[in-house]
Design a protein around this motif. Structure first.
Motif, PDB file in Angstrom:
ATOM      1  N   LEU A 185       1.043 103.471 -62.985  1.00 48.24           N
ATOM      2  CA  LEU A 185       0.381 102.432 -63.234  1.00 48.24           C
ATOM      3  C   LEU A 185      -1.533 101.719 -63.105  1.00 48.24           C
ATOM      4  O   LEU A 185      -1.986 102.336 -63.736  1.00 48.24           O
ATOM      5  N   GLU A 186      -1.368 103.454 -62.337  1.00 42.75           N
ATOM      6  CA  GLU A 186      -2.972 103.472 -61.858  1.00 42.75           C
ATOM      7  C   GLU A 186      -3.625 104.739 -63.122  1.00 42.75           C
ATOM      8  O   GLU A 186      -4.650 104.663 -63.236  1.00 42.75           O
ATOM      9  N   ARG A 187      -2.618 105.024 -64.230  1.00 49.94           N
ATOM     10  CA  ARG A 187      -2.914 105.817 -65.032  1.00 49.94           C
ATOM     11  C   ARG A 187      -2.361 105.233 -66.367  1.00 49.94           C
ATOM     12  O   ARG A 187      -3.117 105.078 -67.664  1.00 49.94           O
ATOM     13  N   ALA A 188      -3.056 104.267 -66.401  1.00 49.02           N
ATOM     14  CA  ALA A 188      -3.083 103.381 -67.415  1.00 49.02           C
ATOM     15  C   ALA A 188      -3.997 102.578 -67.760  1.00 49.02           C
ATOM     16  O   ALA A 188      -5.453 102.761 -67.330  1.00 49.02           O
ATOM     17  N   LYS A 189      -4.523 102.150 -69.036  1.00 50.78           N
ATOM     18  CA  LYS A 189      -5.449 101.151 -69.557  1.00 50.78           C
ATOM     19  C   LYS A 189      -4.826  99.879 -70.233  1.00 50.78           C
ATOM     20  O   LYS A 189      -3.693 100.111 -70.663  1.00 50.78           O
ATOM     21  N   ILE A 190      -6.526  99.305 -69.692  1.00 53.30           N
ATOM     22  CA  ILE A 190      -6.333  98.217 -70.233  1.00 53.30           C
ATOM     23  C   ILE A 190      -6.548  97.649 -71.970  1.00 53.30           C
ATOM     24  O   ILE A 190      -7.530  97.824 -71.974  1.00 53.30           O
ATOM     25  N   CYS A 191      -5.544  97.497 -72.847  1.00 52.23           N
ATOM     26  CA  CYS A 191      -5.775  97.289 -74.877  1.00 52.23           C
ATOM     27  C   CYS A 191      -5.966  96.061 -74.759  1.00 52.23           C
ATOM     28  O   CYS A 191      -6.768  95.782 -75.852  1.00 52.23           O
ATOM     29  N   GLN A 192      -5.666  95.181 -74.265  1.00 47.10           N
ATOM     30  CA  GLN A 192      -5.900  93.351 -74.404  1.00 47.10           C
ATOM     31  C   GLN A 192      -6.391  92.947 -72.751  1.00 47.10           C
ATOM     32  O   GLN A 192      -5.553  93.093 -71.716  1.00 47.10           O
ATOM     33  N   THR A 193      -7.418  92.491 -72.815  1.00 48.60           N
ATOM     34  CA  THR A 193      -7.422  90.649 -72.089  1.00 48.60           C
ATOM     35  C   THR A 193      -7.616  89.301 -72.798  1.00 48.60           C
ATOM     36  O   THR A 193      -8.173  89.588 -73.725  1.00 48.60           O
ATOM     37  N   ARG A 194      -6.858  88.317 -72.102  1.00 42.91           N
ATOM     38  CA  ARG A 194      -7.286  87.011 -72.922  1.00 42.91           C
ATOM     39  C   ARG A 194      -7.081  86.076 -71.600  1.00 42.91           C
ATOM     40  O   ARG A 194      -7.302  86.264 -70.414  1.00 42.91           O
ATOM     41  N   ARG A 195      -7.498  85.497 -71.624  1.00 40.68           N
ATOM     42  CA  ARG A 195      -8.819  84.501 -70.392  1.00 40.68           C
ATOM     43  C   ARG A 195      -8.655  82.964 -71.550  1.00 40.68           C
ATOM     44  O   ARG A 195      -8.908  82.967 -72.045  1.00 40.68           O
TER      45      ARG A 195
END
Ligand code: FES
Ligand SMILES: [Fe+2]
Length: 417
Positions: A185-195
């Protein structure tokens, strides 16, 4: 009667009322209405739960480079989470030591140092006061560093605590890290955010996240993927589930995955376990097929679902090719802000390796179904006829959550503090 005395009496009445509510709770039953909507209890929750516990705040990719920061607001406090020049992730209260102004006024950004917008006192990324115009020669700058908040990173997930003495986090790490590590997970990226602003008390959302009694009736997509969810109301499927789980666990062990579940127990505030998909499904996607490259050092598309829950504000699930975090933040007695982030391998390229719509589909649908359930739950709880109701056996997770919550309120309860 003077207004100070009136205020004191009002406070005392609230204290007595909360104490009697705590005493009269019936184990195994939902909370009384006040706990889900009373502003005095909401304040107590912010102080005793959210002011004390470790709060999931974000992912390391949000502060990938030195000077990158994000803000997390909980109640009256804003916390700046920043990566300093030594690559350490730190947290500070967003209040200037001069006259208290906010220092960071944008929710995210990249800085070389913190400069207060009011009179330009400046602080290094480690929180130390560096300079301020017109300070006397004998001014001791070391007395005016930014207030620190506790901060720690577990496998790329950032946690802060507003408390001077947060609870011990090491039992969480001890149980969760072996499960999380292979997912990289430390080498992951966020591909989508929803609020989402969910019109429900935060505890209704936590309760919803702690049981799958509601899954067969509401989560078509989730039940299509996750066997235990579909098996909740089906004894035949439940029986089959046990043998499939045993078989899969043996395989996961062979490929070096931790398989021993660590459910919520008395005295703990976390749960972690790996569970199985239905036959033909290898990831939490609509068609059950991979939606992104494998993450971390995982070697098999079907590595099950790793589920992690940490009170009071994190729900996390990871398949082999993506993961999702859900962060719950109370905003009002009947309002909770939820931020969801979907993670994929940091080297994955959108359009080539993944489509956001496919990655987010199952959990977007599941979450939005849940928010509707939670909002309807709140509206019903507000009824003049609402009374606590009994949890059934498969809702043991709710019972654990409620007992933990009440014990926190009871155990740390100091009248007039
Ligand atoms: S309030 Fe920050 S410099 Fe004055
Ligand atoms: Fe749900």
């Amino acid at each position: 009667m003077g207004s100070a005395l009136k205020y004191e009496l009002k406070q005392q009445r609230a204290t007595d009322q909360i104490r009697s509510l705590l005493e009269s709770h019936r184990v195994g039953w939902t909370l009384q209405q006040h706990f889900y909507r009373d502003p005095a209890i909401f304040e107590l929750d912010l102080k005793r739960i959210f002011g004390r516990y470790w709060l999931f705040s974000g992912h390391v990719s949000q502060v990938r480079h030195p000077g990158d920061y994000i803000i997390y607001q909980i109640g009256i406090d804003q916390v700046i989470i920043v990566r300093d020049h030594d690559e350490e992730i730190r947290a500070f209260f967003n209040t200037c030591r001069h006259r208290g102004s906010l220092i960071c006024t944008e929710p995210t950004g990249r800085l070389k140092s913190f400069v207060c917008p009011y009179h330009q006192w400046s602080y290094a990324l480690d929180g130390s006061l560096k300079a301020g115009k017109h300070l006397p020669d004998d001014f001791d700058k070391s007395e005016f560093n930014l207030h620190k908040a506790h901060c720690r990173v577990m496998e790329g997930l950032i946690f802060i605590s507003l408390s001077d003495q947060p609870p011990d986090f090491s039992p969480v790490e001890l149980d969760a890290v072996p499960h999380l590590k292979p997912h990289g997970l430390e080498r992951a990226k966020i591909c989508q955010t929803r609020r989402y602003d969910v019109r429900a008390n935060w505890k209704l959302i936590d309760e919803n996240a702690r049981e799958c009694y509601h899954c067969p009736g509401s989560h078509k997509q989730y039940c299509h993927a996750v066997m235990s969810a579909a098996a909740v109301n089906s004894p035949a499927l439940a029986l089959r589930h046990s043998s499939v789980l045993a078989e899969k666990a043996a395989r996961w062990k062979e490929i070096g995955l931790e398989t021993e579940p660590k459910p919520f127990r008395p005295g703990t505030y976390h749960s972690v376990s790996r569970f199985v998909f239905r036959p033909g499904v290898v990831t939490e996607s609509l068609d059950g097929q991979p939606v992104a490259p494998l993450m971390g050092r995982l070697t098999e598309p079907d590595s099950g679902v790793l589920g992690l829950g940490i009170y009071p504000n994190l729900l996390f699930e990871a398949s082999s090719d993506h993961a999702v975090t859900l962060r719950f933040t109370p905003v009002g007695p009947e309002l909770t802000r939820v931020e969801m982030n979907w993670l994929v391998h940091e080297g994955a390229v959108e359009g080539r390796d993944y489509e956001v719509k496919r990655v987010e589909a199952v959990w977007r649908a599941t979450a939005e179904q849940d928010w509707k359930l939670c909002e309807d739950n709140q509206t019903g709880v507000n009824s003049s006829r609402y009374q606590p109701g009994p949890y059934v056996k498969v809702e043991w997770g709710c019972e654990h959550f409620i007992e933990w919550y009440l014990n926190e309120l009871r155990g740390t309860w100091e009248p007039n503090s």
